[in-house]
Scaffold this active site. Structure first.
Site, PDB file in Angstrom:
ATOM      1  N   TYR A   7       0.817  -1.212   0.000  1.00 27.75           N
ATOM      2  CA  TYR A   7       0.000   0.000   0.000  1.00 27.75           C
ATOM      3  C   TYR A   7       0.855   1.268   0.000  1.00 27.75           C
ATOM      4  O   TYR A   7       0.323   2.371   0.004  1.00 27.75           O
ATOM      5  CB  TYR A   7      -0.943   0.000   1.214  1.00 27.75           C
ATOM      6  N   LYS A  52       3.969 -14.793   4.037  1.00 26.79           N
ATOM      7  CA  LYS A  52       4.147 -15.805   2.983  1.00 26.79           C
ATOM      8  C   LYS A  52       5.650 -15.968   2.811  1.00 26.79           C
ATOM      9  O   LYS A  52       6.215 -15.699   1.741  1.00 26.79           O
ATOM     10  CB  LYS A  52       3.445 -15.322   1.697  1.00 26.79           C
ATOM     11  N   ASP A 105      -2.046 -18.142   3.018  1.00 28.32           N
ATOM     12  CA  ASP A 105      -3.059 -19.013   2.410  1.00 28.32           C
ATOM     13  C   ASP A 105      -3.641 -19.965   3.452  1.00 28.32           C
ATOM     14  O   ASP A 105      -4.860 -20.191   3.499  1.00 28.32           O
ATOM     15  CB  ASP A 105      -2.494 -19.772   1.198  1.00 28.32           C
TER      16      ASP A 105
HETATM   17  N1  GGG Z   1     -14.353   2.682   5.920  1.00 31.05           N
HETATM   18  C1  GGG Z   1     -13.203   2.959   5.226  1.00 31.05           C
HETATM   19  C2  GGG Z   1     -13.280   2.664   3.762  1.00 31.05           C
HETATM   20  O1  GGG Z   1     -13.954   3.343   3.033  1.00 31.05           O
HETATM   21  N2  GGG Z   1     -12.603   1.622   3.324  1.00 31.05           N
HETATM   22  C3  GGG Z   1     -12.562   1.260   1.947  1.00 31.05           C
HETATM   23  C4  GGG Z   1     -11.197   0.895   1.487  1.00 31.05           C
HETATM   24  O2  GGG Z   1     -10.878   1.106   0.333  1.00 31.05           O
HETATM   25  N3  GGG Z   1     -10.372   0.344   2.354  1.00 31.05           N
HETATM   26  C5  GGG Z   1      -9.055  -0.054   2.066  1.00 31.05           C
HETATM   27  C6  GGG Z   1      -8.256  -0.237   3.304  1.00 31.05           C
HETATM   28  O3  GGG Z   1      -8.802  -0.321   4.385  1.00 31.05           O
HETATM   29  O4  GGG Z   1      -7.030  -0.289   3.204  1.00 31.05           O
END
Ligand code: GGG
Length: 343
Positions: free
Chosen positions: A131, A182, A215
């Site tokens: 991310y 993993k 997994d």
């Molecule tokens: N409630 C937060 C929300 O809208 N989550 C949607 C989302 O894309 N989440 C990805 C994550 O939590 O990393």
């Protein structure tokens, strides 16, 4: 007086956050809540996602209550990366805490599991991994297109989240930490996670530890979720595993989370795990339980454990009192919970 920034966001976000605020207003009177209109509507009106001036204002708050982010009318990732992940990264919310509990009155697809038997927390790393946004595209839109998405893992980032997981396990009765990764395939990052986990574990000889490949953990989370106490894992694995965990504990409508900066150098953020669910937005049918349980996590973080307990118990009682096949409207649930915490 607690200063809370409210980012209701998109889709069902405003509906569930309105109910969470009803409960917060009752349980912590005098809270100063300021609304910020971030999300798809602001983007369409102004082209802005998260202006620096707003970020600076958010930084002045004790916590952020967030609803949901994402809308099909906005290019994919623009709001998720530019708003949700930007807040997590800017405010160094490296512990993404996601509790899972099977509540009385809710059902698990596992016939043999009784309420109370599933009670674990996933400590998902919140600022690194896949991310982090490292990567890129070449020859976009051609047959020769190349895309890379790199997973960023630092010793500093991995160690601090593993330490948080062990500290949490030490405060829980079962005292067990499961590392999920993993390591047999992702040997670079996996090696760092495994070595760091072993080093921190050595400082906690009275805590039971185990390791599972992601997994296998995905399977066990469905077949034997009772086995978990504290699960620590990276950003992507944690995102996926906690949706599986939600599925076996009554659904995503009950899954709360905290994006926490444990040192409190920056505001932490509390949000339901679910997204904006545009298919049901505006219909008044979204379950606000996850948003309200996120308020309980917020209260706990801000040093109000008794208020947090009242909110959690109110949600538990409300869930236990639901009639199968007769769903309540979003507002009705909010009203019931606000009344319950004021009683
Ligand atoms: N409630 C937060 C929300 O809208 N989550 C949607 C989302 O894309 N989440 C990805 C994550 O939590 O990393």
């Amino acid at each position: 007086m607690a200063r809370i920034a409210v980012v209701a966001g998109d889709g069902i976000g405003p509906e569930v956050v309105a109910q969470a605020r009803k409960v917060l207003d009752v349980v912590l009177p005098g809270t100063e809540a300021t609304e910020y209109d971030l999300g798809a509507a602001r983007y369409h009106a102004t082209g802005e996602v998260l202006p620096d001036s707003v970020l600076a204002e958010l930084a002045q708050h004790d916590a952020i209550l967030l609803g949901a982010v994402g809308d099909p009318s906005v290019p994919p990732g623009l709001l998720e990366r530019g708003l949700l992940l930007k807040l997590r990264f800017e405010f160094d919310q490296y512990v993404n805490l996601r509790p899972s509990r099977l509540w009385p009155g809710t059902s698990s697809p596992l016939a043999n599991v009784k309420p109370g038997e599933i009670d674990f927390v996933v400590v998902r790393e919140g600022t690194e991994g896949l991310y982090a946004g490292a990567g890129g595209n070449m020859h976009t839109g051609t047959a020769a297109e190349v895309a890379t998405e790199e997973s960023l893992n630092t010793r500093y980032g991995v160690e601090r989240v593993i330490r948080d997981a062990f500290a949490r396990a030490a405060r829980r009765p079962r005292r067990k930490v499961t590392l999920v990764h993993k390591t047999n395939v992702l040997t670079h990052a996996g090696g760092l996670w495994a070595r760091t986990f072993a080093e921190v574990a050595a400082e906690y000889p009275d805590i039971t530890t185990e390791y599972q490949h992601v997994d296998a953990a995905s399977m066990f989370m469905v077949t034997q979720p009772q086995r978990y106490d504290v699960v620590v894992t990276d950003n992507l694995f944690g995102d996926i595993l906690t949706d599986i965990a939600a599925a076996v504990t009554g659904g995503i409508g009950l899954a709360a989370s905290g994006c926490i900066n444990p040192e409190r150098r920056h505001p932490s953020m509390f949000e339901p795990v679910h997204g904006s669910a545009p298919d049901i937005a505006g219909r008044g049918v979204a379950d606000p339980a996850a948003a309200v349980l996120s308020v309980a996590l917020l209260l706990d973080h801000l040093g109000h454990p008794e208020a947090a307990r009242r909110v959690t118990e109110a949600v538990g009682a409300e869930l236990a009192g639901r009639t199968p096949g007769a769903p309540l409207r979003t507002e009705e649930v909010g009203d019931r919970l606000a009344a319950a915490v004021s009683a």
